[in-house]
Design an enzyme around this catalytic site. Structure first.
Site, PDB file in Angstrom:
ATOM      1  N   SER A 145       0.832  -1.206   0.000  1.00 17.21           N
ATOM      2  CA  SER A 145       0.000   0.000   0.000  1.00 17.21           C
ATOM      3  C   SER A 145       0.868   1.258   0.000  1.00 17.21           C
ATOM      4  O   SER A 145       1.967   1.261   0.554  1.00 17.21           O
ATOM      5  CB  SER A 145      -0.881  -0.008   1.261  1.00 17.21           C
ATOM      6  OG  SER A 145      -1.471   1.251   1.449  1.00 17.21           O
TER       7      SER A 145
ATOM      8  N   LYS B 136       2.270  -3.421   6.674  1.00 19.06           N
ATOM      9  CA  LYS B 136       2.596  -3.532   5.242  1.00 19.06           C
ATOM     10  C   LYS B 136       4.092  -3.281   5.031  1.00 19.06           C
ATOM     11  O   LYS B 136       4.776  -4.000   4.308  1.00 19.06           O
ATOM     12  CB  LYS B 136       1.771  -2.519   4.426  1.00 19.06           C
ATOM     13  CG  LYS B 136       0.288  -2.825   4.358  1.00 19.06           C
ATOM     14  CD  LYS B 136       0.017  -4.116   3.595  1.00 19.06           C
ATOM     15  CE  LYS B 136      -1.471  -4.338   3.376  1.00 19.06           C
ATOM     16  NZ  LYS B 136      -1.754  -5.606   2.655  1.00 19.06           N
TER      17      LYS B 136
ATOM     18  N   TYR C 203      -1.595  -0.569  10.885  1.00 16.86           N
ATOM     19  CA  TYR C 203      -1.909  -1.271   9.623  1.00 16.86           C
ATOM     20  C   TYR C 203      -0.828  -0.988   8.591  1.00 16.86           C
ATOM     21  O   TYR C 203      -0.243  -1.890   7.995  1.00 16.86           O
ATOM     22  CB  TYR C 203      -3.273  -0.827   9.080  1.00 16.86           C
ATOM     23  CG  TYR C 203      -3.382  -1.013   7.587  1.00 16.86           C
ATOM     24  CD1 TYR C 203      -3.219   0.079   6.722  1.00 16.86           C
ATOM     25  CD2 TYR C 203      -3.556  -2.266   7.041  1.00 16.86           C
ATOM     26  CE1 TYR C 203      -3.255  -0.090   5.360  1.00 16.86           C
ATOM     27  CE2 TYR C 203      -3.598  -2.444   5.674  1.00 16.86           C
ATOM     28  CZ  TYR C 203      -3.437  -1.356   4.828  1.00 16.86           C
ATOM     29  OH  TYR C 203      -3.450  -1.519   3.473  1.00 16.86           O
TER      30      TYR C 203
HETATM   31  C1  WQD Z   1      -9.888   8.745   1.176  1.00 14.16           C
HETATM   32  C2  WQD Z   1     -10.247  10.198   1.376  1.00 14.16           C
HETATM   33  C3  WQD Z   1     -10.503  10.857   3.665  1.00 14.16           C
HETATM   34  C4  WQD Z   1     -14.093   8.502   4.506  1.00 14.16           C
HETATM   35  C5  WQD Z   1      -6.548   4.256   3.112  1.00 14.16           C
HETATM   36  C6  WQD Z   1      -5.346   3.515   3.610  1.00 14.16           C
HETATM   37  C7  WQD Z   1      -4.579   2.948   2.454  1.00 14.16           C
HETATM   38  C8  WQD Z   1      -5.508   2.125   1.579  1.00 14.16           C
HETATM   39  C9  WQD Z   1      -6.642   2.984   1.082  1.00 14.16           C
HETATM   40  C10 WQD Z   1      -5.665  -0.216   2.055  1.00 14.16           C
HETATM   41  C11 WQD Z   1      -9.495  10.813   2.546  1.00 14.16           C
HETATM   42  C12 WQD Z   1     -11.821  10.992   2.907  1.00 14.16           C
HETATM   43  C13 WQD Z   1     -13.001   9.063   3.853  1.00 14.16           C
HETATM   44  C14 WQD Z   1     -15.155   9.352   4.933  1.00 14.16           C
HETATM   45  C15 WQD Z   1     -13.988  11.241   4.014  1.00 14.16           C
HETATM   46  N1  WQD Z   1      -6.043   1.042   2.291  1.00 14.16           N
HETATM   47  N2  WQD Z   1     -12.966  10.396   3.610  1.00 14.16           N
HETATM   48  N3  WQD Z   1     -15.062  10.686   4.659  1.00 14.16           N
HETATM   49  O1  WQD Z   1      -7.102   7.216   3.836  1.00 14.16           O
HETATM   50  O2  WQD Z   1      -6.550   7.634   1.376  1.00 14.16           O
HETATM   51  O3  WQD Z   1      -6.151   5.380   2.369  1.00 14.16           O
HETATM   52  O4  WQD Z   1      -7.329   3.441   2.273  1.00 14.16           O
HETATM   53  O5  WQD Z   1      -4.732  -0.592   1.388  1.00 14.16           O
HETATM   54  O6  WQD Z   1      -3.561   2.111   2.959  1.00 14.16           O
HETATM   55  O7  WQD Z   1      -4.488   4.428   4.277  1.00 14.16           O
HETATM   56  O8  WQD Z   1      -8.482   6.163   1.990  1.00 14.16           O
HETATM   57  O9  WQD Z   1     -10.889   5.912   1.605  1.00 14.16           O
HETATM   58  O10 WQD Z   1     -10.059   6.179   4.002  1.00 14.16           O
HETATM   59  O11 WQD Z   1     -10.006   8.126   2.460  1.00 14.16           O
HETATM   60  O12 WQD Z   1     -13.939  12.460   3.793  1.00 14.16           O
HETATM   61  O13 WQD Z   1     -16.174   8.915   5.534  1.00 14.16           O
HETATM   62  O14 WQD Z   1     -11.642  10.282   1.706  1.00 14.16           O
HETATM   63  O15 WQD Z   1     -10.314  11.964   4.531  1.00 14.16           O
HETATM   64  O16 WQD Z   1      -9.179  12.147   2.194  1.00 14.16           O
HETATM   65  P1  WQD Z   1      -7.041   6.715   2.442  1.00 14.16           P
HETATM   66  P2  WQD Z   1      -9.919   6.534   2.555  1.00 14.16           P
END
Ligand code: WQD
Length: 332
Positions: free
Chosen positions: A124, A154, A150
């Site tokens: 990741s 990785k 997490y």
């Molecule tokens: C994306 C954007 C949130 C939820 C994570 C892990 C990474 C990978 C992908 C597994 C961010 C925003 C989210 C919500 C929001 N996982 N958001 N409201 O954090 O980029 O990455 O998931 O491999 O390792 O770190 O993904 O989907 O959580 O968030 O505003 O209810 O959406 O702030 O900007 P992220 P995400």
């Protein structure tokens, strides 16, 4: 090739299993069904005509894991199995270290005992921590500033794989660092359907669209980005799956590392607008406080995968939203 896909009933694993079968590989799946459903096997059969042989095994059960390898001669393993909820990992670090690290060590020990020399590891972009740039290349340092256990699992698994490669020069390792997987199979039969409360943006958007959640909380609109919301590299899960096929075709002794992303950043508000365009309805949301650990902007520089694997994304955010909508409507 005969391939064991760990976590193969999960979101990315199942889409990859479909593409592997359609590329002519023999696929068997090992999964403990903690975050997926066994019905996915029948969906894979619907889509490919082949129902993969399935082992309901937890990688923490070393004896059961070894028996799978004793009973088969696999050419390669694609390793997706693992816990992946960032927030949960902060609350339950030992569960994440045991599950992800010990499970992977058991897997690698069985591979070694049964002379299976090829592994593709589902890593990741989180292993880069906060590198101080927006476009991530594979040569950036890893392991520093990772904001959660997490992500550290990785990183640690990547280091374990590198050490095993040093000890066994015949071992072939490909590490694929994903950005943000989204979308669903174009049939509408396969998509992201996690058990329990999702953490990622799109599964939550899907819950809001289904009326299971009242509205989406947008975690902050005061970031230094065009519209104030965070920017990420959302990659269609089928493009991601095809990246594994491309990687499988280019395995070699040693360790190869590739970022799998589109190379394009999209903000949360842009994702909402794209979803509304596909659904034809407004998505209820509110601006909420920032979420700890979120970086303002990150996306892949995917040039190395293009250069060495002849792979790049072909599907767009609109494709992902249309496929997601088809999956939602199919599930009604
Ligand atoms: C994306 C954007 C949130 C939820 C994570 C892990 C990474 C990978 C992908 C597994 C961010 C925003 C989210 C919500 C929001 N996982 N958001 N409201 O954090 O980029 O990455 O998931 O491999 O390792 O770190 O993904 O989907 O959580 O968030 O505003 O209810 O959406 O702030 O900007 P992220 P995400």
């Amino acid at each position: 090739m005969k391939i064991l896909v760990t976590g193969g009933t999960g979101y990315i694993g199942s889409h990859t299993a479909v593409e592997l079968i359609q590329a002519g590989h023999e696929v068997e799946i090992l999964d403990n069904l903690f975050n997926s459903k066994i019905e996915v096997l029948d969906i894979i059969k619907d889509l490919t005509g082949v129902k993969p042989k399935f082992y309901e095994v937890d990688l923490l059960d070393a004896a059961a894991t070894d028996k799978v390898f004793a009973d088969n001669k696999f050419d390669a393993v694609i390793h997706f199995a693992g816990l992946k909820a960032v927030g949960e990992s902060v609350e339950q670090p030992l569960r994440y270290y045991e599950n992800n690290i010990s499970g992977t060590v058991n897997l690698l020990k069985s591979m070694q005992a049964h002379d299976v020399k090829k592994i593709i590891f589902s890593s990741s972009a989180t292993v880069y921590g906060d590198p101080g740039v927006d476009a991530f290349t594979e040569d950036l340092p890893t392991g520093q500033g990772i904001s959660n256990p997490y992500g550290r699992t990785k990183y640690m698994i990547e280091e374990i794989l590198k050490d095993v490669s040093v000890a066994d020069p015949d071992f072939e390792v490909t590490i694929l660092r994903y950005f943000n997987p989204v979308g669903a199979h174009k049939s509408g039969k396969l998509g992201e359907n996690p058990n329990g409360r999702p953490n990622n943006l799109m599964p939550i958007v899907m819950k809001v669209a289904k009326g299971e959640y009242e509205k989406l909380s947008v975690y902050g609109d005061d970031y230094p980005t065009a519209d104030g919301t965070c920017v990420r590299d959302y990659i269609h899960v089928v493009d991601l799956a095809l990246g594994h096929i491309a990687a499988l075709n280019k395995m070699a002794p040693g360790v190869q590392i590739y970022n799998l992303g589109s190379g394009k950043g999209t903000s949360v508000l842009e994702m909402i607008a794209a979803f509304e365009k596909a659904s034809g309805e407004k998505l209820p949301y509110e601006i909420a406080p920032r979420r700890a650990g979120d970086l303002p902007t990150l996306y892949a520089n995917p040039e190395k995968a293009l250069r060495e694997l002849s792979w790049k994304t072909a599907l767009t955010i609109d494709d992902a939203m249309e496929d997601t909508m088809r999956y939602l409507r199919n599930a009604e």
